[in-house]
Write an enzyme that holds these catalytic residues in place. Structure first.
Site, PDB file in Angstrom:
ATOM      1  N   ALA A 106     -18.236  37.212  14.531  1.00 20.58           N
ATOM      2  CA  ALA A 106     -19.482  36.591  15.009  1.00 20.58           C
ATOM      3  C   ALA A 106     -20.683  36.909  14.131  1.00 20.58           C
ATOM      4  O   ALA A 106     -21.637  36.121  14.078  1.00 20.58           O
ATOM      5  CB  ALA A 106     -19.748  37.015  16.454  1.00 20.58           C
ATOM      6  N   HIS A 129     -11.762  33.278   7.683  1.00 21.24           N
ATOM      7  CA  HIS A 129     -11.739  33.052   9.128  1.00 21.24           C
ATOM      8  C   HIS A 129     -10.346  32.614   9.521  1.00 21.24           C
ATOM      9  O   HIS A 129      -9.708  31.832   8.796  1.00 21.24           O
ATOM     10  CB  HIS A 129     -12.765  31.999   9.541  1.00 21.24           C
ATOM     11  CG  HIS A 129     -14.162  32.396   9.178  1.00 21.24           C
ATOM     12  ND1 HIS A 129     -14.865  33.306   9.922  1.00 21.24           N
ATOM     13  CD2 HIS A 129     -14.930  32.069   8.116  1.00 21.24           C
ATOM     14  CE1 HIS A 129     -16.048  33.509   9.339  1.00 21.24           C
ATOM     15  NE2 HIS A 129     -16.104  32.773   8.240  1.00 21.24           N
ATOM     16  N   ARG A 177     -15.213  23.880  15.525  1.00 21.74           N
ATOM     17  CA  ARG A 177     -15.485  24.512  16.826  1.00 21.74           C
ATOM     18  C   ARG A 177     -16.946  24.285  17.234  1.00 21.74           C
ATOM     19  O   ARG A 177     -17.564  23.322  16.799  1.00 21.74           O
ATOM     20  CB  ARG A 177     -15.108  26.004  16.735  1.00 21.74           C
ATOM     21  CG  ARG A 177     -13.622  26.194  16.384  1.00 21.74           C
ATOM     22  CD  ARG A 177     -13.251  27.653  16.279  1.00 21.74           C
ATOM     23  NE  ARG A 177     -13.429  28.331  17.553  1.00 21.74           N
ATOM     24  CZ  ARG A 177     -13.481  29.664  17.692  1.00 21.74           C
ATOM     25  NH1 ARG A 177     -13.346  30.428  16.615  1.00 21.74           N
ATOM     26  NH2 ARG A 177     -13.643  30.210  18.870  1.00 21.74           N
ATOM     27  N   PRO A 192     -16.599  42.236  14.623  1.00 29.84           N
ATOM     28  CA  PRO A 192     -16.481  42.452  16.058  1.00 29.84           C
ATOM     29  C   PRO A 192     -15.430  41.575  16.746  1.00 29.84           C
ATOM     30  O   PRO A 192     -15.269  40.412  16.413  1.00 29.84           O
ATOM     31  CB  PRO A 192     -17.877  42.117  16.590  1.00 29.84           C
ATOM     32  CG  PRO A 192     -18.542  41.346  15.505  1.00 29.84           C
ATOM     33  CD  PRO A 192     -17.947  41.825  14.220  1.00 29.84           C
ATOM     34  N   ASN A 193     -14.769  42.199  17.693  1.00 32.63           N
ATOM     35  CA  ASN A 193     -13.758  41.586  18.565  1.00 32.63           C
ATOM     36  C   ASN A 193     -12.404  41.379  17.884  1.00 32.63           C
ATOM     37  O   ASN A 193     -11.430  41.041  18.547  1.00 32.63           O
ATOM     38  CB  ASN A 193     -14.248  40.257  19.167  1.00 32.63           C
ATOM     39  CG  ASN A 193     -15.492  40.453  20.021  1.00 32.63           C
ATOM     40  OD1 ASN A 193     -15.518  41.316  20.884  1.00 32.63           O
ATOM     41  ND2 ASN A 193     -16.536  39.668  19.773  1.00 32.63           N
ATOM     42  N   ASN A 229     -13.724  39.293   7.053  1.00 38.34           N
ATOM     43  CA  ASN A 229     -13.878  38.400   8.204  1.00 38.34           C
ATOM     44  C   ASN A 229     -15.042  38.956   9.020  1.00 38.34           C
ATOM     45  O   ASN A 229     -14.876  39.905   9.785  1.00 38.34           O
ATOM     46  CB  ASN A 229     -12.605  38.337   9.047  1.00 38.34           C
ATOM     47  CG  ASN A 229     -12.744  37.288  10.156  1.00 38.34           C
ATOM     48  OD1 ASN A 229     -13.861  36.859  10.491  1.00 38.34           O
ATOM     49  ND2 ASN A 229     -11.620  36.868  10.726  1.00 38.34           N
ATOM     50  N   TYR A 260      -6.697  32.250  18.089  1.00 40.90           N
ATOM     51  CA  TYR A 260      -6.481  33.251  17.033  1.00 40.90           C
ATOM     52  C   TYR A 260      -5.014  33.661  16.869  1.00 40.90           C
ATOM     53  O   TYR A 260      -4.711  34.500  16.015  1.00 40.90           O
ATOM     54  CB  TYR A 260      -7.339  34.493  17.328  1.00 40.90           C
ATOM     55  CG  TYR A 260      -8.831  34.175  17.352  1.00 40.90           C
ATOM     56  CD1 TYR A 260      -9.489  33.778  16.191  1.00 40.90           C
ATOM     57  CD2 TYR A 260      -9.559  34.243  18.535  1.00 40.90           C
ATOM     58  CE1 TYR A 260     -10.840  33.468  16.211  1.00 40.90           C
ATOM     59  CE2 TYR A 260     -10.917  33.934  18.571  1.00 40.90           C
ATOM     60  CZ  TYR A 260     -11.547  33.544  17.398  1.00 40.90           C
ATOM     61  OH  TYR A 260     -12.886  33.227  17.415  1.00 40.90           O
ATOM     62  N   ARG A 316      -6.683  38.393  22.318  1.00 38.64           N
ATOM     63  CA  ARG A 316      -7.928  37.623  22.461  1.00 38.64           C
ATOM     64  C   ARG A 316      -7.684  36.145  22.141  1.00 38.64           C
ATOM     65  O   ARG A 316      -7.281  35.803  21.036  1.00 38.64           O
ATOM     66  CB  ARG A 316      -8.961  38.188  21.482  1.00 38.64           C
ATOM     67  CG  ARG A 316     -10.212  37.358  21.354  1.00 38.64           C
ATOM     68  CD  ARG A 316     -11.017  37.786  20.134  1.00 38.64           C
ATOM     69  NE  ARG A 316     -12.233  37.029  20.023  1.00 38.64           N
ATOM     70  CZ  ARG A 316     -12.920  36.857  18.898  1.00 38.64           C
ATOM     71  NH1 ARG A 316     -12.493  37.427  17.780  1.00 38.64           N
ATOM     72  NH2 ARG A 316     -14.006  36.149  18.877  1.00 38.64           N
ATOM     73  N   GLU A 325     -14.804  35.494   1.926  1.00 42.00           N
ATOM     74  CA  GLU A 325     -15.030  35.363   3.375  1.00 42.00           C
ATOM     75  C   GLU A 325     -13.839  34.617   3.971  1.00 42.00           C
ATOM     76  O   GLU A 325     -13.435  33.572   3.442  1.00 42.00           O
ATOM     77  CB  GLU A 325     -16.322  34.562   3.606  1.00 42.00           C
ATOM     78  CG  GLU A 325     -16.608  34.267   5.079  1.00 42.00           C
ATOM     79  CD  GLU A 325     -17.822  33.343   5.254  1.00 42.00           C
ATOM     80  OE1 GLU A 325     -18.626  33.184   4.296  1.00 42.00           O
ATOM     81  OE2 GLU A 325     -17.956  32.773   6.353  1.00 42.00           O
ATOM     82  N   ASP A 360     -27.034  40.454   3.225  1.00 40.68           N
ATOM     83  CA  ASP A 360     -27.655  41.193   2.124  1.00 40.68           C
ATOM     84  C   ASP A 360     -26.698  42.246   1.561  1.00 40.68           C
ATOM     85  O   ASP A 360     -26.652  42.475   0.350  1.00 40.68           O
ATOM     86  CB  ASP A 360     -28.966  41.849   2.590  1.00 40.68           C
ATOM     87  CG  ASP A 360     -30.092  40.830   2.784  1.00 40.68           C
ATOM     88  OD1 ASP A 360     -29.923  39.656   2.368  1.00 40.68           O
ATOM     89  OD2 ASP A 360     -31.127  41.193   3.368  1.00 40.68           O
TER      90      ASP A 360
END
Ligand code: DQA
Length: 153
Positions: free
Chosen positions: A76, A102, A109, A10-11, A73, A23, A18, A100, A86
């Site tokens: 949130a 970021h 943060r 999301p986002n 990624n 970012y 943003r 994973e 899962d």
């Protein structure tokens, strides 16, 4: 021809506009171009983004069904989605790499970002290098595939 799925939560569709101080000012098209430039011959990059948890989970099921490595990624969802965890576990338990990533370093943060419910089932985690986090993840996937191919010989 091997595909690497690059899944964004999301986002992240708002990348570029943003919070550019966090970012950066590059968008998903720039990410796609970066990864296509970095990918060795024979590797196809499939960059996707959704704000919807179920869609993201469906893409992870697809990775399991097609044995496709994943750069994820979770945005949130990282911090609270046990459902996504899962689904990610199904990928790595099938022996398929899932890295994973970021863009920012969540550990530098707010406190709520210090917890990842995904990391414990990921193959590895790369954070804090801007869009290069994805390029580093791609490199990790390519290197691990090359090592696995050598071991098979
Ligand atoms: C993020 C970090 C998360 O905490 C945040 O919710 C995001 C992006 C990153 O790439 O730095 O949306 O995953």
């Amino acid at each position: 021809m091997t595909t690497v799925l690059v899944l964004n939560g999301p986002n992240l569709g708002r990348l570029g506009s943003r919070e550019p101080d966090v970012y950066g000012d590059q968008d998903l098209d720039a990410l796609r171009a970066l990864l296509e430039a970095e990918a060795p011959q024979g590797i196809t990059i499939d960059v996707r983004q959704t704000d919807d948890e179920a869609t993201l989970m469906g893409w992870l099921f697809e990775a399991v069904d097609t044995t496709t490595p994943v750069i994820l990624n979770p945005a949130a969802f990282t911090h609270y989605s046990y459902a996504l965890r899962d689904a990610a576990a199904m990928v790595t338990k099938a022996g398929i790499p899932l890295v994973e990533v970021h863009i920012s370093n969540p550990h530098a943060r707010e406190e709520f970002r210090h917890t990842s419910v995904i990391s414990g089932v990921a193959t590895g985690v790369i954070a804090g290098f801007g869009l290069d986090s994805y390029a580093l993840a791609l490199s990790a996937i390519v290197r691990s595939r090359a090592a696995a191919t050598r071991a098979d010989r």
